[in-house]
Design a protein around this motif. Structure first.
Motif, mmCIF file in Angstrom:
data_model
loop_
_atom_site.group_PDB
_atom_site.id
_atom_site.type_symbol
_atom_site.label_atom_id
_atom_site.label_comp_id
_atom_site.label_asym_id
_atom_site.label_seq_id
_atom_site.Cartn_x
_atom_site.Cartn_y
_atom_site.Cartn_z
ATOM 1 N N GLY A 184 0.816 -1.219 0.000
ATOM 2 C CA GLY A 184 0.000 0.000 0.000
ATOM 3 C C GLY A 184 0.838 1.252 0.000
ATOM 4 O O GLY A 184 0.433 2.299 0.538
ATOM 5 N N ALA A 185 2.022 1.182 -0.626
ATOM 6 C CA ALA A 185 2.938 2.320 -0.665
ATOM 7 C C ALA A 185 2.807 3.088 -1.979
ATOM 8 O O ALA A 185 2.457 2.517 -3.019
ATOM 9 C CB ALA A 185 4.379 1.829 -0.497
ATOM 10 N N GLU A 186 3.106 4.371 -1.929
ATOM 11 C CA GLU A 186 3.105 5.205 -3.123
ATOM 12 C C GLU A 186 4.461 5.148 -3.817
ATOM 13 O O GLU A 186 5.417 4.561 -3.307
ATOM 14 C CB GLU A 186 2.739 6.653 -2.744
ATOM 15 N N ILE A 187 4.539 5.779 -4.992
ATOM 16 C CA ILE A 187 5.736 5.765 -5.835
ATOM 17 C C ILE A 187 6.310 7.174 -5.958
ATOM 18 O O ILE A 187 5.571 8.146 -6.094
ATOM 19 C CB ILE A 187 5.398 5.236 -7.251
ATOM 20 N N HIS A 188 7.648 7.260 -5.934
ATOM 21 C CA HIS A 188 8.378 8.512 -6.191
ATOM 22 C C HIS A 188 9.409 8.195 -7.270
ATOM 23 O O HIS A 188 10.289 7.364 -7.066
ATOM 24 C CB HIS A 188 9.051 8.974 -4.897
ATOM 25 N N ILE A 189 9.302 8.828 -8.446
ATOM 26 C CA ILE A 189 10.147 8.477 -9.592
ATOM 27 C C ILE A 189 10.500 9.725 -10.401
ATOM 28 O O ILE A 189 9.716 10.673 -10.474
ATOM 29 C CB ILE A 189 9.425 7.439 -10.497
ATOM 30 N N HIS A 190 11.704 9.736 -10.992
ATOM 31 C CA HIS A 190 12.057 10.776 -11.957
ATOM 32 C C HIS A 190 11.404 10.448 -13.300
ATOM 33 O O HIS A 190 11.502 9.311 -13.766
ATOM 34 C CB HIS A 190 13.574 10.825 -12.180
ATOM 35 N N MET A 191 10.790 11.434 -13.938
ATOM 36 C CA MET A 191 10.165 11.212 -15.246
ATOM 37 C C MET A 191 10.430 12.387 -16.181
ATOM 38 O O MET A 191 10.262 13.555 -15.801
ATOM 39 C CB MET A 191 8.648 11.035 -15.099
ATOM 40 N N HIS A 192 10.844 12.057 -17.404
ATOM 41 C CA HIS A 192 10.933 13.049 -18.490
ATOM 42 C C HIS A 192 11.767 14.272 -18.080
ATOM 43 O O HIS A 192 11.364 15.405 -18.319
ATOM 44 C CB HIS A 192 9.535 13.474 -18.943
#
Length: 426
Positions: free
Chosen positions: A201-209
């Motif tokens: 039930g964790a969220e995501i943190h990602i570099h994009m574009h």
């Protein structure tokens, strides 16, 4: 404990700036306005000649990279990462991670940030410890690079971090999963990250574009833009996603952002320094996409000064759009406070309003940059700088009052951080 900030100029959610009183009960704002006779505070802070704002929310950074500040500047992003930053990071141990994070905590408190979203690793448990020691609010993720031989281990480390620290420190800590970027995490690997995050039930943190090189590399390797193929991995189907940068977007990318309610962390200082480009922030805001501000790491910015990011957001898009109304002062401030809270998935921070967390920054308005006081919000965004910050409250606890630090030993932090940096970079 009950606390009263009296006679303070407060920036309220509608942008108005009355001279008023802020009542705090335990870790929440109990009221704003006239003080009831039965409200008996144990502590009173005189807010005369001070501006109260919600504490800044740094929606994207790499805290322990403070040890690499001023190291390997003025380089292209991929050369900078491959030739300098990643080799230096490979030398770091858990003590370096802790003292680098503590240096970040020191800078954030000094400049009025109360919440930050961090992606780094290994030893993210040491960053959690530093956040607890400092008294700040942290949204932490273990940076996961899927092309590395230990990529599967990194997923497990992120899961362990979640189990150990999500909700810790009376709720001041939150843990997300941190797949680094599409160019370091292939599709099959992102499917594994998505499954692990959704299981917890964790969220995501990602570099994009972030750069055009990223877009072009994706088109060459997969025949699709990163947002298009990452969506197919199911990464965006979980509890929520925070996407850092989002500089180069087309209509298909906007459709995916809106479909999955992806929140964006805009990093104007870092994008300018690395020549990554200018994110389409006015359109993001117009289309109702939550758009917050981040500093990125101090080796690509080179500071954690969120007021500077607020100023840059207001200024950059005016000149880029040739429109003086592109990002008004109050909107820029909201991006650094209220929208930041939404971006990191914490709904009750970022506003001076009853029921919200008592995360408050006070700025001293006694100085030439604050005179004349025609418009306090305009003065804050266009005229003042973070040296005006003199009091910081997080979760109802005073971390700094009239420039005196309450939780941090500045002299020791500076000594230890320099010692660690010397070993890594020299």
């Amino acid at each position: 404990m009950k606390m009263l900030i009296k006679n303070v100029t407060a920036v309220l959610p509608d942008g108005s700036t009355p001279v008023t009183n802020i009542m705090i009960d335990k870790n929440k704002i109990a009221g704003i306005g006239e003080v009831p006779e039965d409200f008996r505070p144990a502590k009173v802070i005189d807010g005369t000649n001070h501006l109260a704002i919600p504490g800044f929310v740094n929606a994207h950074t790499h805290a322990s990279m403070t040890l690499l500040r001023s190291y390997a500047d003025d380089m292209a992003l991929m050369d900078w990462l491959n030739k300098e930053i990643w080799p230096a990071e490979a030398k770091m141990n858990d003590e370096d991670i802790y003292w680098g994070a503590m240096l970040a905590m020191l800078e954030m408190v000094r400049t009025g940030t109360t919440t930050y979203a961090d992606m780094y690793g290994p030893w993210m448990e040491r960053v959690a410890e530093a956040t607890i020691d400092a008294g700040l609010r942290g949204v932490l993720s273990r940076g996961i690079i899927g092309v590395a031989p230990d990529g599967e281990q990194k997923i497990q480390e992120n899961a362990d971090l979640f189990r150990q620290f999500n909700g810790a420190a009376d709720g001041r800590l939150k843990v997300m999963f941190g797949p680094h970027a599409p160019y370091t995490c292939p599709p099959k690997f992102l499917e594994k990250v998505a499954a692990a995050a959704q299981d917890l039930g964790a969220e995501i943190h990602i570099h994009m574009h972030e750069t055009m090189d990223e877009i072009n590399g994706s088109l060459k390797e997969y025949g699709e833009r990163p947002f298009t193929w990452v969506e197919k991995t199911g990464l965006f189907d979980g509890k929520g996603t925070l996407a850092a940068h989002c500089v180069h977007l087309d209509d298909s990318d906007f459709a995916i952002l809106k479909k999955h309610n992806i929140r964006v962390a805009h990093n104007p200082g870092s994008n300018m320094k690395l020549a990554s480009g200018v994110a389409p922030v006015p359109r993001l805001l117009q289309e109702g996409i939550v758009t917050a501000l981040g500093t990125d790491g101090t080796s690509s910015n080179n500071n954690l000064d969120m007021l500077e990011e607020v100023n840059l957001a207001a200024m950059l898009h005016k000149v880029n759009e040739a429109d003086p109304l592109a990002v008004p002062a109050f909107t820029a401030l909201q991006m650094g406070t209220e929208f930041g809270g939404k971006a990191v998935g914490i709904e009750d921070i970022g506003r001076l309003e009853k029921g919200y967390k008592a995360d408050i920054t006070l700025l001293n308005m006694q100085g030439p940059a604050w005179c004349p006081r025609n418009n306090p919000v305009s003065l804050l965004v266009y005229s003042a700088n973070a040296s005006s910050v003199d009091t910081v409250i997080v979760d109802g606890n005073v971390l700094m009052e009239k420039n005196e630090l309450k939780t941090l030993d500045e002299e020791r932090i500076l000594f230890e951080a320099q010692r660690c940096a010397d070993r890594i970079t020299k």
